[in-house]
Design a protein around this motif. Structure first.
Motif, PDB file in Angstrom:
ATOM      1  N   SER A  45       0.851  -1.186   0.000  1.00 28.58           N
ATOM      2  CA  SER A  45       0.000   0.000   0.000  1.00 28.58           C
ATOM      3  C   SER A  45       0.882   1.230   0.000  1.00 28.58           C
ATOM      4  O   SER A  45       1.815   1.340   0.785  1.00 28.58           O
ATOM      5  CB  SER A  45      -0.905  -0.004   1.238  1.00 28.58           C
ATOM      6  N   SER A  46       0.597   2.155  -0.905  1.00 25.38           N
ATOM      7  CA  SER A  46       1.420   3.353  -1.023  1.00 25.38           C
ATOM      8  C   SER A  46       0.522   4.525  -1.366  1.00 25.38           C
ATOM      9  O   SER A  46      -0.311   4.438  -2.270  1.00 25.38           O
ATOM     10  CB  SER A  46       2.478   3.150  -2.122  1.00 25.38           C
ATOM     11  N   ARG A  47       0.689   5.597  -0.636  1.00 24.09           N
ATOM     12  CA  ARG A  47      -0.032   6.813  -0.936  1.00 24.09           C
ATOM     13  C   ARG A  47       0.910   7.993  -0.710  1.00 24.09           C
ATOM     14  O   ARG A  47       1.836   7.896   0.091  1.00 24.09           O
ATOM     15  CB  ARG A  47      -1.303   6.943  -0.083  1.00 24.09           C
ATOM     16  N   PRO A  48       0.744   9.076  -1.426  1.00 28.10           N
ATOM     17  CA  PRO A  48      -0.360   9.395  -2.326  1.00 28.10           C
ATOM     18  C   PRO A  48      -0.259   8.760  -3.711  1.00 28.10           C
ATOM     19  O   PRO A  48      -1.211   8.831  -4.474  1.00 28.10           O
ATOM     20  CB  PRO A  48      -0.264  10.919  -2.436  1.00 28.10           C
ATOM     21  N   GLU A  49       0.885   8.152  -4.065  1.00 28.57           N
ATOM     22  CA  GLU A  49       1.041   7.541  -5.374  1.00 28.57           C
ATOM     23  C   GLU A  49       1.316   6.053  -5.211  1.00 28.57           C
ATOM     24  O   GLU A  49       1.923   5.634  -4.233  1.00 28.57           O
ATOM     25  CB  GLU A  49       2.205   8.197  -6.132  1.00 28.57           C
ATOM     26  N   PRO A  50       0.884   5.230  -6.179  1.00 30.09           N
ATOM     27  CA  PRO A  50       1.204   3.797  -6.098  1.00 30.09           C
ATOM     28  C   PRO A  50       2.703   3.580  -6.282  1.00 30.09           C
ATOM     29  O   PRO A  50       3.389   4.421  -6.868  1.00 30.09           O
ATOM     30  CB  PRO A  50       0.395   3.195  -7.260  1.00 30.09           C
ATOM     31  N   PRO A  51       3.224   2.451  -5.813  1.00 30.43           N
ATOM     32  CA  PRO A  51       4.666   2.212  -5.926  1.00 30.43           C
ATOM     33  C   PRO A  51       5.072   2.028  -7.382  1.00 30.43           C
ATOM     34  O   PRO A  51       4.306   1.517  -8.205  1.00 30.43           O
ATOM     35  CB  PRO A  51       4.873   0.927  -5.112  1.00 30.43           C
ATOM     36  N   SER A  52       6.292   2.427  -7.686  1.00 28.22           N
ATOM     37  CA  SER A  52       6.810   2.334  -9.049  1.00 28.22           C
ATOM     38  C   SER A  52       7.510   1.005  -9.251  1.00 28.22           C
ATOM     39  O   SER A  52       8.106   0.448  -8.330  1.00 28.22           O
ATOM     40  CB  SER A  52       7.776   3.489  -9.331  1.00 28.22           C
ATOM     41  N   ALA A  53       7.448   0.522 -10.489  1.00 30.84           N
ATOM     42  CA  ALA A  53       8.109  -0.728 -10.845  1.00 30.84           C
ATOM     43  C   ALA A  53       9.364  -0.497 -11.667  1.00 30.84           C
ATOM     44  O   ALA A  53      10.212  -1.383 -11.766  1.00 30.84           O
ATOM     45  CB  ALA A  53       7.152  -1.633 -11.619  1.00 30.84           C
ATOM     46  N   ALA A  54       9.491   0.700 -12.272  1.00 32.61           N
ATOM     47  CA  ALA A  54      10.647   0.973 -13.126  1.00 32.61           C
ATOM     48  C   ALA A  54      10.814   2.478 -13.246  1.00 32.61           C
ATOM     49  O   ALA A  54       9.936   3.259 -12.839  1.00 32.61           O
ATOM     50  CB  ALA A  54      10.462   0.341 -14.500  1.00 32.61           C
ATOM     51  N   ILE A  55      11.937   2.884 -13.791  1.00 31.24           N
ATOM     52  CA  ILE A  55      12.141   4.282 -14.158  1.00 31.24           C
ATOM     53  C   ILE A  55      12.490   4.342 -15.639  1.00 31.24           C
ATOM     54  O   ILE A  55      12.999   3.381 -16.224  1.00 31.24           O
ATOM     55  CB  ILE A  55      13.249   4.971 -13.329  1.00 31.24           C
TER      56      ILE A  55
END
Length: 1112
Positions: free
Chosen positions: A469-479
């Motif tokens: 769970s991540s807020r305010p943004e969902p967790p990133s999988a890549a850049i």
């Protein structure tokens, strides 16, 4: 002819400075000599100059009244006059502060060493870096070179501004056709380098330097727009910061270094003294705004992630990579909570104290995030997550500032800073950090995400992110990193888009590029008047799911009204590209036939190393941290994920160690006690305070002793987080306030790496004193084979003043529960759980409104007696009652494989179940000082069976673990000889040479004789012969009605070894005759000649009880 000397004297006084002995504020007119024949009048030129100065001063004062006159003439109110006066006073105050700051800084730099030695009491911030930090070198030779080059650099700057910058400014706008630099002087104060730090070993192909620069210059640059009679400029400037210089790549040909990169790791501090029309920028409010705007401009090309690249060789490869390298990694910052914040809100003019409305600012370089405000709370819970790109390690810092939100000015509550290098080293760092400049602590969980060019890891990362769970943004999988290089053959701008002031027809565009991924858009700089622009810029984006996202590129004219070309690139193309890189020309759509864009696009997967986290195997299963996870509600239409069979704790679970702290003694402590008003000097009553891992311990007080012996052992559970230290303080116990006797600090890094530390530590901040500590790291072993050995060793080294030593470490991971009973049959409960072992408890968080809570929490417990203790778990409803309980005897763990149970457990008195993992680790001491040799032979009191001599004397150091395991065996072997007619007593007799004590442990008796109808109430009495006084007598507790009592009690006698060898130990097993009688029935006794026993062997042995021959 007579006036000639007067003129010469007057010219000398005007053109030359006063002698050093003259007062600095003495007016120069005092040196003017009067002509004796002139009637006492001053010389003509001097009188004219004085008159002109008086008129000028009068005119300036008269000008002050002009605004007042104009206000009256225009019919304006007095408020306008007062506002103008306040504005002028504010401007004057800011101006004076800047000038004062410049003077002070110049004075410091002019005589740095003398002022540093004179003002060592200054704060760390004011000291030069070469004083504050020993690894920063003072490069005075470099400053001499800069001072020598400075005038020539000024000539170059004047030429650059006049011949390059001024024409560019005049061509940028028709109104600036008369723009010119009227004065360019860098002044006499050159830039100074206060310290140089070299970072060795970071990369063999680069040289990394940090230059602590300070520029306090008398620079003067004046500009003028003659058409509008407008003058402006700068007179004096301060710039302070750390400039990182990277020399890379190193090549095998001259000039050895291929390029030089320069950038500020953090924003430098800037202070500018304006002149002319820009004086208005010194007005309060505009002053900070103008400095901030200039700092933003500097940051745009000289603060990370931006950098200035100067190639030193032609045709340098990978210039784009050097100018904008890939980030070193990503730090995922979980801003969890804070506690103990100070209260800033006051009511009724401060009579009523409120709380605070805290929020946090998280900053890494130029990346800044602001949390939400929690109203009226001193222990806020934010539970927010941010992701930042890290470009330089070491160097960049994570900075968190906490403020109290107010309508006017927010109050500062504290800050913390942490070098990202510690996060890189730890992988995952989860801790409470103290707030500096305030009170309280802030809870952060920091995760280092590596950048991998491996598309196969993407599915694993996406699966993991679904459970986080991540807020305010969902967790990133890549850049995604886009290197925008150049464009070719962009279309010309047609006449309808041309400026009305230009001729009709086509003109070259001013192209700018907008790059977008989802709802994030970034924009390049504008390149003017060309259809083949070169940007050489880098842009970075976080990606949640690269399989479905796209990169949208729009090339526009700088007016943004005309699109020159477009490009849409599905990022899934990168997943099949080699190394996840596309480096090529891209054809633009809606553009010219030959219009194209050259870009290098790089994707990297964000991977949390498997050594730092355990990826879930079931989609939707919570990961290592999921603060807001809620299981589906009863009756929910959402399909629940498959039920897991085992827990999924993070990789840190079960990796704790136990630190055993042995506080032995101290020497040469200072005397603090005074009597008769200080006339009589006493001693001290010292005790020791220990602080580690959030826990505190305190030793007993030793009365009237400057060389006390405590001999106490403390144990604490520690993790491998770097930077931990054991804080030790010694105090003198007094009736009012305890006196300070010194402190010392022990870094745990060496102890955790080597496993053992035995040192005398010098006490700091006092004239004398030292402390003897012994620290040992105990690593849990997942095998029960060594448990009896550990219990035997612990019983031998146990001190009377300390708590019972731990034999094992229990780690419990409670993941979730299911099928908990509903409240009143319909409403889901709000459950939490408590884990208890002995008198130690851990309470989980409360998960609201669910019968299937996910706690995802772990706890560790020190276990003294694994055979008899148990883990108690209770699941309770918040504010209601017990939902279920569980009792897990640790003996079940001793029988399990790897001493671990990981499964669902059914709760008692409930239909619910809990999923938990419990694992036990036996704590084997490698430095106990015990050489045990136990074969549990039966011995009579008259003759003891001789055993092979395994040691020539008492242990001088520590025995190795294999030797300890070989010599310690369980005393209840089935091969033991049968007991005598009176029974047997099991004893351990050992001399502890380090403590100079004789130790005897009474373990148990067996097969005692029963004389009457009822079994006896036995106890054991010990006397150290030949003395029979209170100092030599010991006895155990009494056991009721048993022939096989268990005592396990320890006794000590403090005496030298040679004296112990001359004594005998008389052991009697007795029973009370009746409750009212003082008579004691002797059940049997044994007398041990200590000279005939090898006291170096801490062996538990059975001895046959005999009749008392003295009474026969």
């Amino acid at each position: 002819m007579e006036r000639s000397p007067v003129k010469g004297s007057n010219s000398i006084s005007v053109d030359q400075p006063s002698a050093p002995s003259d007062p600095p504020d003495q007016p120069q007119v005092a040196h003017t000599k009067l002509d004796p024949g002139s009637g006492g009048q001053p010389a003509g030129p001097g009188a004219a100059g004085e008159a002109l100065a008086v008129l000028t001063s009068f005119g300036r004062r008269l000008l002050v009244l002009v605004p007042v006159y104009l206000a009256g003439a225009m019919g304006l109110s007095v408020g306008f006059v007062l506002f103008g006066l306040a504005l002028y006073l504010g401007w004057r105050r800011v101006r004076d502060e800047k000038e004062r700051s410049l003077r002070a800084a110049r004075q410091l730099l002019d005589d740095e060493e003398r002022l540093t030695a004179k003002t060592l009491y200054m704060s760390h911030r004011e000291l030069p870096a070469w004083v504050s930090f020993p690894d920063v070198e003072k490069a005075e030779w470099l400053n001499k070179i800069v001072a020598q080059v400075w005038p020539f650099l000024g000539q170059y700057m004047e030429k650059l501004l006049a011949e390059t910058v001024a024409p560019a400014v005049r061509g940028s706008n028709p109104h600036l056709q008369t723009f010119t630099f009227t004065r360019v002087e860098l002044g006499e104060k050159p830039l100074r380098i206060l310290g140089v730090k070299v970072h060795p070993g970071q990369n063999k192909e680069q040289i990394l330097l940090d230059l602590n620069i300070s520029y306090v210059g008398d620079v003067q640059i004046d500009v003028e727009v003659k058409k509008y009679f407008c003058k402006a400029g700068v007179k004096g400037m301060q710039l302070h910061g750390v400039l990182r210089v990277i020399l890379e790549p190193l090549i095998g040909d001259l000039p050895i270094v291929g390029a030089v990169s320069m950038f500020f790791i953090r924003r430098p501090t800037l202070d500018i003294n304006w002149t002319g029309m820009t004086n208005l920028l010194d007005i309060p409010g505009l002053s900070s705004l103008s400095d901030t705007m200039i700092m933003d401009s500097i940051a745009a090309f000289l603060v990370l992630p931006n950098r200035l690249l100067v190639p030193l060789v032609p045709d340098l490869q990978d210039v784009a990579q050097l100018r904008s390298p890939l980030p070193r990694g990503i730090v995922r910052i979980h801003l969890l909570a804070a506690r103990g914040l100070s209260s800033k809100d006051k009511y009724v003019k401060g009579l009523i104290e409120g709380k605070s409305d805290p929020y946090a600012l998280v900053r890494v370089g130029t990346q800044t995030f602001c949390s939400r405000v929690i109203d009226e709370e001193l222990n806020p819970q934010w539970r927010e997550t941010y992701e930042v790109m890290v470009h330089e390690v070491p160097g960049q810092e994570i900075e968190v500032e906490v403020f109290d939100k107010d309508p006017d000015k927010d109050d500062f509550l504290g800050r913390m800073k942490l070098d990202v290098g510690k996060v890189l080293q730890a992988g995952v760092l989860d801790d409470w950090f103290p707030l500096q400049g305030g009170q309280g602590q802030i809870h952060l969980k920091l995760e280092w995400l590596s950048l991998l060019p491996d598309a196969e890891k993407l599915e694993q990362v996406l699966q993991w992110n679904r459970g986080v769970s991540s807020r305010p943004e969902p967790p990133s999988a890549a850049i995604l990193v886009v290197y925008l290089d150049r464009a070719q053959d962009l279309p010309m701008v047609t006449s309808k888009f041309c400026s009305l002031q230009l001729k009709k027809g086509n003109k070259e565009p001013n192209p700018v590029v907008q790059l977008s991924v989802q709802d994030v858009t970034q924009e390049s700089k504008a390149v003017y008047s060309t259809n083949c622009p070169v940007w050489e810029e880098a842009f970075r984006f976080f990606l949640q799911d690269p399989r479905s996202q796209e990169l949208d590129v729009q090339v526009k004219d700088d007016s943004r009204a005309l699109t020159l070309g477009a490009l849409t690139l599905p990022l899934a193309r990168l997943l099949s590209a080699p190394e996840l890189i596309l480096d090529q020309w891209f054809q633009l759509s809606s553009s010219g036939p030959n219009s194209r864009l050259y870009m290098k696009i790089v994707m990297r997967i964000l991977y949390l190393d498997s050594s730092d986290v355990c990826f879930p195997t079931v989609p939707g299963t919570p990961g290592a941290w999921d603060p807001d996870t809620e299981s589906p509600q009863i009756g929910s239409s959402v399909d629940a994920p498959p039920r897991p069979c085992h827990t999924t704790p993070d990789n840190h679970f079960g990796t704790e160690n136990v630190l055993r702290i042995h506080v032995l003694e101290a020497q040469d402590l200072i005397a603090k006690d005074r009597f008769l008003g200080g006339l009589v000097k006493g001693k001290s009553d010292p005790y020791v305070k220990l602080k580690l891992a959030g826990r505190s311990f305190r030793s007993r007080v030793v009365r009237e002793d400057l060389n006390p012996r405590w001999n106490e052992v403390f144990e604490v559970i520690v993790t491998s987080i770097p930077g931990q230290a054991l804080d030790v303080e010694v105090f003198d116990k007094d009736l009012d306030k305890d006196d300070f006797l010194g402190r010392c600090k022990v870094s745990l890094t060496a102890v955790l790496n080597s496993g053992f530390l035995d040192e005398w530590l010098t006490l700091e901040e006092v004239p004398s004193g030292r402390l003897h500590l012994r620290l040992e790291r105990l690593t849990p072993h997942p095998t029960a084979a060594e448990l009896e050995e550990v219990l035997q060793v612990n019983s031998l080294i146990q001190t009377q003043k300390s708590a019972e030593l731990a034999a094992a470490l229990l780690s419990v991971y409670l993941e979730r529960a299911e099928d908990l009973p509903l409240r009143k049959g319909t409403k889901p409960p709000s459950p939490y759980a408590t884990l208890t072992v002995g008198d130690t408890s851990h309470k989980t968080k409360t998960v609201s409104q669910t019968s299937a809570p996910v706690w995802d929490e772990s706890a560790s417990f020190l276990i003294r007696k694994p055979n008899t203790e148990s883990l108690e778990l209770q699941v309770r409803d918040e504010g209601a009652g017990t939902l279920g309980s569980l009792s897990l005897p640790l003996s079940e763990l001793l029988e399990a494989d790897q001493l671990c149970l990981d499964r669902w457990f059914t709760l008692n008195n409930s239909q619910g179940q809990v999923l938990l993992r419990a694992q036990l680790g036996i704590l084997v001491s490698q430095h106990s000082g015990v050489e045990a040799h136990s074969h549990s032979y039966s011995h009579s009191s008259s003759s003891l069976i001789e055993e092979p001599e395994l040691s020539g004397g008492l242990p001088q150091g520590t025995s190795s673990a294999p030797e300890l395991r070989q010599r310690l065996t369980h005393g209840d072997s089935p091969l033991e000889a049968s007991a005598g007619p009176l029974g047997q007593v099991k004893l351990t007799v050992w001399y502890y040479s380090e403590e100079r004590k004789l130790i005897s442990i009474v373990h148990s008796c067996r097969a005692l004789r029963q004389n009457g109808r009822d079994p006896p109430d036995p106890y054991v009495s010990l006397i150290l012969l030949p003395d029979k006084n209170r100092g030599t007598k010991r006895k155990t507790s009494q056991k009721k009605r048993t022939l096989n009592p268990e005592f396990n009690e320890r006794f000590e006698w403090e005496l030298p070894l040679d004296e112990a060898l001359r004594r005998k130990l008389d052991v009697s097993v007795k029973s009370s005759s009746s409750f009212m009688s003082r008579e004691r029935e002797l059940l049997g006794k044994v007398q041990l000649d200590l000279a005939e026993i090898d006291l170096s062997q801490g062996a538990a042995q059975w001895y046959d009880l005999m009749e008392d021959k003295s009474n026969s």
